[in-house]
Design a protein around this motif. Structure first.
Motif, PDB file in Angstrom:
ATOM      1  N   PRO A  31      33.392  10.451  51.489  1.00 54.63           N
ATOM      2  CA  PRO A  31      31.959  10.721  51.278  1.00 54.63           C
ATOM      3  C   PRO A  31      31.645  11.420  49.946  1.00 54.63           C
ATOM      4  O   PRO A  31      30.473  11.654  49.651  1.00 54.63           O
ATOM      5  CB  PRO A  31      31.599  11.629  52.459  1.00 54.63           C
ATOM      6  CG  PRO A  31      32.656  11.379  53.481  1.00 54.63           C
ATOM      7  CD  PRO A  31      33.898  11.118  52.694  1.00 54.63           C
ATOM      8  N   LEU A  32      32.656  11.750  49.161  1.00 56.78           N
ATOM      9  CA  LEU A  32      32.548  12.411  47.853  1.00 56.78           C
ATOM     10  C   LEU A  32      32.097  13.873  47.973  1.00 56.78           C
ATOM     11  O   LEU A  32      32.685  14.753  47.353  1.00 56.78           O
ATOM     12  CB  LEU A  32      31.597  11.642  46.922  1.00 56.78           C
ATOM     13  CG  LEU A  32      32.035  10.221  46.550  1.00 56.78           C
ATOM     14  CD1 LEU A  32      31.043   9.608  45.564  1.00 56.78           C
ATOM     15  CD2 LEU A  32      33.437  10.217  45.970  1.00 56.78           C
ATOM     16  N   VAL A  33      31.066  14.144  48.747  1.00 54.88           N
ATOM     17  CA  VAL A  33      30.603  15.523  48.886  1.00 54.88           C
ATOM     18  C   VAL A  33      31.635  16.375  49.611  1.00 54.88           C
ATOM     19  O   VAL A  33      31.601  17.614  49.524  1.00 54.88           O
ATOM     20  CB  VAL A  33      29.246  15.550  49.621  1.00 54.88           C
ATOM     21  CG1 VAL A  33      29.402  15.252  51.099  1.00 54.88           C
ATOM     22  CG2 VAL A  33      28.548  16.880  49.414  1.00 54.88           C
ATOM     23  N   ALA A  73      28.059  22.629  50.258  1.00 58.88           N
ATOM     24  CA  ALA A  73      27.371  23.168  49.084  1.00 58.88           C
ATOM     25  C   ALA A  73      28.237  23.008  47.834  1.00 58.88           C
ATOM     26  O   ALA A  73      27.748  22.617  46.762  1.00 58.88           O
ATOM     27  CB  ALA A  73      27.016  24.634  49.305  1.00 58.88           C
ATOM     28  N   ALA A  74      29.542  23.295  47.976  1.00 61.73           N
ATOM     29  CA  ALA A  74      30.453  23.114  46.844  1.00 61.73           C
ATOM     30  C   ALA A  74      30.531  21.653  46.439  1.00 61.73           C
ATOM     31  O   ALA A  74      30.558  21.327  45.242  1.00 61.73           O
ATOM     32  CB  ALA A  74      31.847  23.637  47.211  1.00 61.73           C
ATOM     33  N   GLY A  75      30.541  20.747  47.414  1.00 60.63           N
ATOM     34  CA  GLY A  75      30.559  19.330  47.094  1.00 60.63           C
ATOM     35  C   GLY A  75      29.285  18.883  46.403  1.00 60.63           C
ATOM     36  O   GLY A  75      29.323  18.045  45.486  1.00 60.63           O
ATOM     37  N   GLY A 130      26.532  17.139  41.447  1.00 60.29           N
ATOM     38  CA  GLY A 130      25.505  17.389  40.451  1.00 60.29           C
ATOM     39  C   GLY A 130      26.079  17.498  39.047  1.00 60.29           C
ATOM     40  O   GLY A 130      25.549  16.911  38.096  1.00 60.29           O
ATOM     41  N   LEU A 131      27.182  18.241  38.913  1.00 58.32           N
ATOM     42  CA  LEU A 131      27.825  18.362  37.607  1.00 58.32           C
ATOM     43  C   LEU A 131      28.372  17.018  37.136  1.00 58.32           C
ATOM     44  O   LEU A 131      28.269  16.676  35.950  1.00 58.32           O
ATOM     45  CB  LEU A 131      28.950  19.394  37.676  1.00 58.32           C
ATOM     46  CG  LEU A 131      28.520  20.851  37.814  1.00 58.32           C
ATOM     47  CD1 LEU A 131      29.735  21.753  37.984  1.00 58.32           C
ATOM     48  CD2 LEU A 131      27.698  21.295  36.608  1.00 58.32           C
TER      49      LEU A 131
END
Length: 222
Positions: free
Chosen positions: A41-43, A85-87, A92-93
């Motif tokens: 899921p990448l996140v 949240a870290a994902g 975003g970066l």
């Protein structure tokens, strides 16, 4: 003179077909495949890689096997609000760097120097993020994990990225090697998180003094 007995074959248990090195190799493959599935899921990628590093660290400290079952059990026990949240910050970066790279590739004035600057910033962010996943603070859900969570892990990794330049270069080299392997042999992509987690864990554990892991088990005094 008799042959030396300190060999892999001599250290095997009765009925064991392979030595401990092969068992570690199998653990790395299992961890790599499990990490790939968890990161789809990448996140969830930061939590997935941090869990892999945690299990490898526990294997070093307590000689626990790194099976897929243990991996997913540790993954389920994580504090997912902070992990997601870290994902989200990671995605975003990544989107910001990708957008800037697209602008640099459009041939705008000053694109060359900007591309070099963007590559340097991207490398620093990648090394800092990867080293954060290998910090004990990123494993806060474990009973013996260090407190602090992702913020503490990122602060520690940022300091190490700057102060431990040889280690940062090793992380960058491991990331580049993984990218080349995935590009030349695409099926290896599903297993590469395992060796990458091994490299990250080894880089963080290779230094003593201020770079030693804070929650390593102390030697018994009994």
């Amino acid at each position: 003179m008799s042959a030396p007995t300190d060999t892999a074959a001599a250290r095997r248990e009765p009925g064991e077909l392979f030595g401990p090195r092969f068992a570690f190799f199998a653990d790395v493959l299992a961890i790599g495949l499990a990490t790939t599935v968890a990161a789809l899921p990448l996140v969830t990628a930061p939590a997935a890689l941090a869990t892999a590093c945690t299990l490898l660290r526990r294997r070093q400290w307590y000689d626990e096997p790194c099976t897929a079952g243990r991996y997913f059990a540790a993954l389920r026990a994580r504090r997912w609000r902070a992990d997601l949240a870290a994902g989200g910050v990671l995605l975003g970066l990544g989107a910001l760097v990708a957008a800037d790279a697209a602008l640099a590739a459009a041939g705008l004035p000053g694109a060359g120097p900007f591309a070099l600057f963007l590559a340097a910033v991207g490398a620093v962010l990648a090394v800092t993020g990867l080293r954060a996943c290998a910090q004990p603070a990123a494993a806060e859900s474990l009973p013996d994990g260090a407190a602090g969570g992702w913020r503490a892990a990122v602060r520690a990794s940022a300091a190490r990225t700057v102060q431990d330049l040889p280690g940062s270069l090793l992380v960058l080299l491991a990331l580049a090697t993984a990218a080349v392997c995935a590009w030349t042999v695409p099926p290896l992509l599903f297993l590469l998180p395992g060796p990458l987690a091994v490299a990250l864990t080894a880089v963080e554990a290779r230094r003593a003094g201020p770079f030693a892991t804070a929650d390593a088990p102390k030697a018994s005094t009994h």
